[in-house]
Design an enzyme around this catalytic site. Structure first.
Site, PDB file in Angstrom:
ATOM      1  N   CYS A   1       0.068   3.825   2.652  1.00  0.00           N
ATOM      2  CA  CYS A   1       0.538   3.334   3.955  1.00  0.00           C
ATOM      3  C   CYS A   1       2.017   3.650   4.143  1.00  0.00           C
ATOM      4  CB  CYS A   1       0.348   1.820   4.076  1.00  0.00           C
ATOM      5  SG  CYS A   1      -1.364   1.268   3.997  1.00  0.00           S
TER       6      CYS A   1
ATOM      7  N   CYS B   1       0.843  -1.209   0.000  1.00  0.00           N
ATOM      8  CA  CYS B   1       0.000   0.000   0.000  1.00  0.00           C
ATOM      9  C   CYS B   1       0.876   1.257   0.000  1.00  0.00           C
ATOM     10  CB  CYS B   1      -0.913  -0.052   1.232  1.00  0.00           C
ATOM     11  SG  CYS B   1      -1.792   1.467   1.580  1.00  0.00           S
TER      12      CYS B   1
END
Length: 145
Positions: free
Chosen positions: A73, A70
């Site tokens: 993230c 991600c």
């Protein structure tokens, strides 16, 4: 336990420590292993540690659910770490959902990154999406009481 005592789980050895509220400012250490209970860095939680840290901490605990694939993230990781260094009376932790899928499943994470705030084993708030440090700090401060 008096009203001024809090339970804080050591993320290193998993011992539950009783800490007087008045001692939170003096960097309390674990009574079992001697490691600091409150640090400027987020703790990496595992399948074995996630439930105890969330369920047994009386202190506000912010968990960042993230995944290695991600990009938002990964962009938020340094922001989350910076926020942790500014809020020394809060436990900051991270759970890598692609590594510990079973452990994070009960928390119904639908998008990444998602920060979930827990106190006394109960979810008190949730915030999805990558945020800059200042917004993470403001969000956490709004939850402190």
């Amino acid at each position: 336990m008096s009203e001024q005592d809090l339970h804080i789980v050591c993320t290193d050895c998993q011992a539950t420590n009783r800490v007087p509220t008045a001692k939170l400012d003096s960097a309390p250490n674990c009574g079992k292993c001697g490691e600091p209970l409150l640090t400027a860095n987020p703790h990496e939680l595992t399948a074995q540690t996630i439930n105890k840290v969330i369920q047994k901490n009386d202190i506000l605990t912010i968990v960042d659910f993230w995944a290695s694939w991600c990009q938002p993230c990964l962009m938020m990781a340094p922001q989350f770490k910076a926020a942790a260094s500014q809020l020394p009376k809060v436990v900051f932790a991270k759970v890598q959902t692609d590594k510990y899928e079973q452990a994070s499943a009960p928390y119904n994470i639908r998008s990444l990154p998602t920060m979930v705030a827990f106190r006394n084993g109960k979810e008190v708030a949730r915030q999805s999406g990558a945020l800059p440090t200042v917004q993470i700090v403001q969000w956490v401060q709004s939850l402190q009481s």
